[in-house]
Design an enzyme around this catalytic site. Structure first.
Site, PDB file in Angstrom:
ATOM      1  N   HIS A 198      -0.328  -2.729  -8.560  1.00 30.52           N
ATOM      2  CA  HIS A 198       1.033  -2.517  -9.083  1.00 30.52           C
ATOM      3  C   HIS A 198       0.971  -2.129 -10.562  1.00 30.52           C
ATOM      4  O   HIS A 198       1.678  -1.226 -11.008  1.00 30.52           O
ATOM      5  CB  HIS A 198       1.863  -3.809  -8.984  1.00 30.52           C
ATOM      6  CG  HIS A 198       2.145  -4.290  -7.598  1.00 30.52           C
ATOM      7  ND1 HIS A 198       1.616  -5.459  -7.102  1.00 30.52           N
ATOM      8  CD2 HIS A 198       2.915  -3.777  -6.607  1.00 30.52           C
ATOM      9  CE1 HIS A 198       2.068  -5.659  -5.870  1.00 30.52           C
ATOM     10  NE2 HIS A 198       2.844  -4.651  -5.533  1.00 30.52           N
ATOM     11  N   GLN A 231       4.788   5.465   3.835  1.00 31.63           N
ATOM     12  CA  GLN A 231       5.975   5.163   3.029  1.00 31.63           C
ATOM     13  C   GLN A 231       6.220   6.277   2.006  1.00 31.63           C
ATOM     14  O   GLN A 231       7.362   6.683   1.777  1.00 31.63           O
ATOM     15  CB  GLN A 231       5.795   3.818   2.322  1.00 31.63           C
ATOM     16  CG  GLN A 231       6.881   3.491   1.330  1.00 31.63           C
ATOM     17  CD  GLN A 231       6.805   2.064   0.842  1.00 31.63           C
ATOM     18  OE1 GLN A 231       7.319   1.151   1.477  1.00 31.63           O
ATOM     19  NE2 GLN A 231       6.154   1.851  -0.288  1.00 31.63           N
ATOM     20  N   ARG A 288      -0.250  -9.402   0.080  1.00 34.19           N
ATOM     21  CA  ARG A 288      -0.498 -10.212   1.280  1.00 34.19           C
ATOM     22  C   ARG A 288      -1.922 -10.784   1.301  1.00 34.19           C
ATOM     23  O   ARG A 288      -2.172 -11.745   2.032  1.00 34.19           O
ATOM     24  CB  ARG A 288      -0.250  -9.394   2.546  1.00 34.19           C
ATOM     25  CG  ARG A 288       1.225  -9.128   2.801  1.00 34.19           C
ATOM     26  CD  ARG A 288       1.448  -8.475   4.147  1.00 34.19           C
ATOM     27  NE  ARG A 288       2.879  -8.318   4.445  1.00 34.19           N
ATOM     28  CZ  ARG A 288       3.614  -7.285   4.059  1.00 34.19           C
ATOM     29  NH1 ARG A 288       3.059  -6.301   3.359  1.00 34.19           N
ATOM     30  NH2 ARG A 288       4.901  -7.215   4.360  1.00 34.19           N
TER      31      ARG A 288
HETATM   32  P1  AMP Z   1       4.865  -3.571  -2.728  1.00 37.13           P
HETATM   33  O1  AMP Z   1       5.145  -4.600  -3.775  1.00 37.13           O
HETATM   34  O2  AMP Z   1       3.813  -3.956  -1.760  1.00 37.13           O
HETATM   35  O3  AMP Z   1       6.128  -3.040  -2.091  1.00 37.13           O
HETATM   36  O4  AMP Z   1       4.238  -2.334  -3.508  1.00 37.13           O
HETATM   37  C1  AMP Z   1       4.920  -1.723  -4.587  1.00 37.13           C
HETATM   38  C2  AMP Z   1       4.229  -0.419  -4.918  1.00 37.13           C
HETATM   39  O5  AMP Z   1       2.873  -0.673  -5.292  1.00 37.13           O
HETATM   40  C3  AMP Z   1       4.171   0.545  -3.708  1.00 37.13           C
HETATM   41  O6  AMP Z   1       4.422   1.869  -4.166  1.00 37.13           O
HETATM   42  C4  AMP Z   1       2.752   0.379  -3.229  1.00 37.13           C
HETATM   43  O7  AMP Z   1       2.254   1.511  -2.552  1.00 37.13           O
HETATM   44  C5  AMP Z   1       2.016   0.152  -4.537  1.00 37.13           C
HETATM   45  N1  AMP Z   1       0.736  -0.524  -4.286  1.00 37.13           N
HETATM   46  C6  AMP Z   1       0.535  -1.602  -3.471  1.00 37.13           C
HETATM   47  N2  AMP Z   1      -0.776  -1.906  -3.420  1.00 37.13           N
HETATM   48  C7  AMP Z   1      -1.416  -0.996  -4.205  1.00 37.13           C
HETATM   49  C8  AMP Z   1      -2.783  -0.774  -4.559  1.00 37.13           C
HETATM   50  N3  AMP Z   1      -3.749  -1.550  -4.081  1.00 37.13           N
HETATM   51  N4  AMP Z   1      -3.072   0.247  -5.398  1.00 37.13           N
HETATM   52  C9  AMP Z   1      -2.086   1.046  -5.893  1.00 37.13           C
HETATM   53  N5  AMP Z   1      -0.774   0.889  -5.601  1.00 37.13           N
HETATM   54  C10 AMP Z   1      -0.441  -0.115  -4.769  1.00 37.13           C
END
Ligand code: AMP
Length: 285
Positions: free
Chosen positions: A37, A155, A189
């Site tokens: 993030h 997504q 997760r």
């Molecule tokens: P989430 O909080 O899981 O909804 O993720 C928020 C944003 O962070 C989304 O655009 C995800 O694709 C991105 N994201 C989640 N995990 C990663 C990662 N390991 N590397 C880069 N971006 C990520």
């Protein structure tokens, strides 16, 4: 860092910024932040003048109630990490703030094929929920650039479609997936995995890497069976492991050697569902 909880307040503030020519970069998240993030925030920092991050665990995108209830929350730590990364504004709305009219009369989006495959097929309603929340957030923040992770490949494609459907001027910037040293894609997760599960979860990256290394033009069925075996050997229960056209996500069983492709997988480690993907090299031997 300024923290807003009300949509009307942040909207008013950001409209003023935008009218002064400030380019707003937006990173929507569900919190429990990790370096993946933060890499989006850093990218937004480099490309725009005002970085807005949102933290909102959106109930309408969860098809599994237990997954929603157990979604990790770490707000104090998140605020600390965002301030350290130079985030300017955090939007932290409640469910009532985001869905002030209740959850009864939410819009439906014509996502088409993307909603019928892979995550769309295994998580009914998920992408409608994603569109509902991202559309609302975009209406509030009106960013020049929206930063999302390739980790959620499908997504990103859905959001590209949403931007087109809504006639938005926001530019979507897709950022590479940050991984743990053993290859596991960082994910909120992952916190829910126990020590043994955490070690075995790397099988998802190993299976995708196996496809990346061994893919050849022609029939992919033997390669995909072997990749599936790698998941099963690690105790991962696959929902799917496939190769798809990187441009439109059509799942393929034969590759012509020229079309850009992506390998995608979703698998359960115990009760935790993990997803990952790799854009595959085209320079095969
Ligand atoms: P989430 O909080 O899981 O909804 O993720 C928020 C944003 O962070 C989304 O655009 C995800 O694709 C991105 N994201 C989640 N995990 C990663 C990662 N390991 N590397 C880069 N971006 C990520």
């Amino acid at each position: 860092m300024l923290i807003f909880k009300r949509a009307s307040d942040i909207r008013k503030y950001l409209q003023k910024q935008a009218s002064n020519g400030i380019a707003i970069g937006f990173v929507p998240t569900m919190g429990a932040l990790h370096p993946g993030h933060i890499s989006l925030v850093t990218k937004a920092r480099a490309e725009t003048n005002c970085v807005v991050c949102s933290i909102f665990v959106n109930p309408t995108q969860f098809n599994d109630p237990e997954d929603y209830q157990k979604y990790p929350v770490a707000i104090e730590q998140d605020i600390y990490l965002l301030e350290k990364a130079g985030c300017d504004i955090l939007f932290l709305p409640s469910v009532a703030e985001m869905y002030s009219d209740g959850a009864g009369d939410l819009p439906h989006y014509e996502i088409g094929y993307l909603e019928t495959v892979l995550e769309g097929a295994y998580r009914p309603g998920h992408f409608q929920g994603v569109c509902q929340v991202v559309h609302r957030l975009l209406d509030i923040v009106i960013p020049r650039k929206l930063f999302m992770g390739q980790k959620d490949y499908q997504q990103c494609m859905v959001i590209r479609k949403l931007l087109a459907l809504t006639g938005s001027n926001t530019e979507l910037i897709i950022s590479e997936t940050l991984r743990e040293p053993d290859g596991l894609a960082m994910s909120s997760r992952n916190m829910r995995l126990n020590e043994d599960e955490r070690k075995l979860a790397t099988g998802i990256f190993e299976a995708l890497s196996f496809i990346n290394v061994h893919i050849q033009p022609g029939d992919l069925s033997a390669l995909l069976s072997k990749a599936r075996e790698i998941l099963l050997e690690k105790g991962l229960q696959p929902d799917y492991i496939v190769v798809a056209d990187a441009g439109n996500l059509q799942v393929i069983d034969t590759w012509n050697g020229a079309t850009p492709i992506v390998a995608l997988a979703a698998a359960y480690m115990g009760k935790i569902r993990l997803i990952d993907n790799l854009i595959l090299r085209l320079n095969f031997a």
